[in-house]
Each structure stands twice: as structure tokens, then as C-alpha cells.
Enzyme design. Sequence first.
Site, mmCIF file in Angstrom:
data_model
loop_
_atom_site.group_PDB
_atom_site.id
_atom_site.type_symbol
_atom_site.label_atom_id
_atom_site.label_comp_id
_atom_site.label_asym_id
_atom_site.label_seq_id
_atom_site.Cartn_x
_atom_site.Cartn_y
_atom_site.Cartn_z
ATOM 1 N N TYR A 39 52.310 -14.823 36.592
ATOM 2 C CA TYR A 39 52.271 -16.286 36.444
ATOM 3 C C TYR A 39 53.469 -16.814 35.667
ATOM 4 O O TYR A 39 53.728 -18.025 35.666
ATOM 5 C CB TYR A 39 51.000 -16.728 35.723
ATOM 6 C CG TYR A 39 49.703 -16.412 36.430
ATOM 7 C CD1 TYR A 39 49.666 -15.876 37.715
ATOM 8 C CD2 TYR A 39 48.480 -16.640 35.793
ATOM 9 C CE1 TYR A 39 48.468 -15.580 38.339
ATOM 10 C CE2 TYR A 39 47.278 -16.360 36.418
ATOM 11 C CZ TYR A 39 47.278 -15.822 37.681
ATOM 12 O OH TYR A 39 46.081 -15.543 38.289
ATOM 13 N N HIS A 97 46.319 -6.438 39.066
ATOM 14 C CA HIS A 97 46.259 -7.733 39.744
ATOM 15 C C HIS A 97 45.936 -7.611 41.232
ATOM 16 O O HIS A 97 45.132 -8.370 41.768
ATOM 17 C CB HIS A 97 47.589 -8.473 39.553
ATOM 18 C CG HIS A 97 47.467 -9.951 39.701
ATOM 19 N ND1 HIS A 97 48.368 -10.837 39.167
ATOM 20 C CD2 HIS A 97 46.545 -10.719 40.313
ATOM 21 C CE1 HIS A 97 48.006 -12.074 39.439
ATOM 22 N NE2 HIS A 97 46.898 -12.022 40.146
#
Length: 269
Positions: A39, A97
Site C-alpha cells: 500500500y 498478502h
Amino acid sequence: MTVPKFGVGTFRLKDDVVRRVVSDALELGYRAIDTAQGYDNEAEIGEVLAGSGVPRSEVYVTTKIKPPNYRRDALLASLRESLEKLRLEQVDLTLIHWPVPNGEVRPEEYLSALAEARALGLTREIGVSNFNIAGLRQAREVLGDVPLATNQVEIHPYLQNRRLVAFAQEQGLHLTSYMTLAVGKVMGDPVMQAIAAAHGANPAQVALAWAMQQGFSVIPSSTKRENLAGNLRAQDLHLTDEDMRRIAGLEEGEAARIASPESARPVWD
């Protein structure tokens, strides 16, 4: 279960936007923050946490290891870098992830490295994200007695992931729902609007309550303070069995999936 049932997500939030959102969330009473190396906002979140005045012990911080860092040494080094950015000695939860089952780094290596990060005290708990049933079985085999705190997956009224949910419930594996609002699609849905009107709520609150009533944690995001505050009130909303049945009828299957990168996705259940 130690993963908080409600937190704020920070996907796609950068720079001053993420600073403001996390600051607002903490002021409103959020005590769980979800971020990821991918992110590119860990440093800004760390800055806000450090200046918030909220005791570290009260905030549950989750980050995720991105696929380029899956080799053992890279995973450990990248997590230490994440801790520096977040200004923390330890994160509460670290996730893989995306599974990348056919990538250069085998799951056995990155899952074992994740367990090592836990043993070293870099993270209090570990988990996975976007794992299918086969991936979860493999993860449990690799990790042995090291528990998986959660599997964070896309679940919303249009993609209810029923096979995965049933497996997780049978195995006692906790799930965290992301994109619970289907990127705002629930707001214009007549069924969600009708249920919301009956409860004096809004469709976002209904979607979040629907997920929590199934035992999932949720991590909704918004750039508007009033929406952050409104989302929190979903915790006080209880849906009827009929409400839940009507939402179950909104399932659209794989056509409704939003997050599915070609390079990392598993074979979805």
C-alpha cells in the site's frame, strides 16, 4: 480469536489522505488498523500512530508481506523495515498478502519465514490473505502448531465465498472480510436499501453487520469522517434471519470478484 472484529482499512490511501483517515479513525474510536507493504503508506501510518497519544497497547496493527519479499531473508528484512516505518517494535499481525502458489518462492519457504518472524518477536500473530482451501490446508501443514490468526479474503453480498467459509468454520479458522461494501455497490442495491430502511440504518452498515454476524472481522475504509463514524455503528446493528436470507440471495459468484491479480491469484474455490 484475537483479531479485532472491526478495524479501518487503508488500501489505496496515500500521503496526507491516509494521515487524515487514520487520525480521524483513532479519534472516533477505531483501535485496529490494516495496512500492507504494497500500500506504500506504512510510514504515514506510523507517523500518525506516534503522534496520536493512543497507547500502543490499545491499537492492533496489521501489515502484509508483498510477493517480491517472499524469500526468507527478504521477508524478515522487509518486516523489520515495515516496523521502522510504522515506528513499532512489533506488529500485532503479519499476513502473506497473496499466495502466489506457482511463483519462484515456494509456499513452504515464505510460510516458514513468517513463522520465524513470529518466533523472533517481529509480529505477535501471523496469518494469510487470499488463500483458497488448498492453500489453507498447505499452510496448516507447513506451520504445524503455529496458529493462523486469520485468512483475509474478499467477501461481500455479491461474492459470499460459501465453500471457503464453510471450510474455515469447520476447521475453526477465522476470516476477515475485505471489500465488504463491494466498492460501494451495496449503497445502490434495492435489497440492501430496504433492509437498511427497516433498521434506521444505511446499506453500508447492513453489509458490515451481515459480515460480522457470520463471525468475520471487517476492515472498511472511507476518506470521509462521517462515513468512518457511520461504519462503526454497524456494530450495534442486528439483522433478522429474514434479512440474512435476503442478502444470501444477492450472491453472484465469481463474476462479482473485484480483486484477482493475474500474477498472484490462486484457483478460487
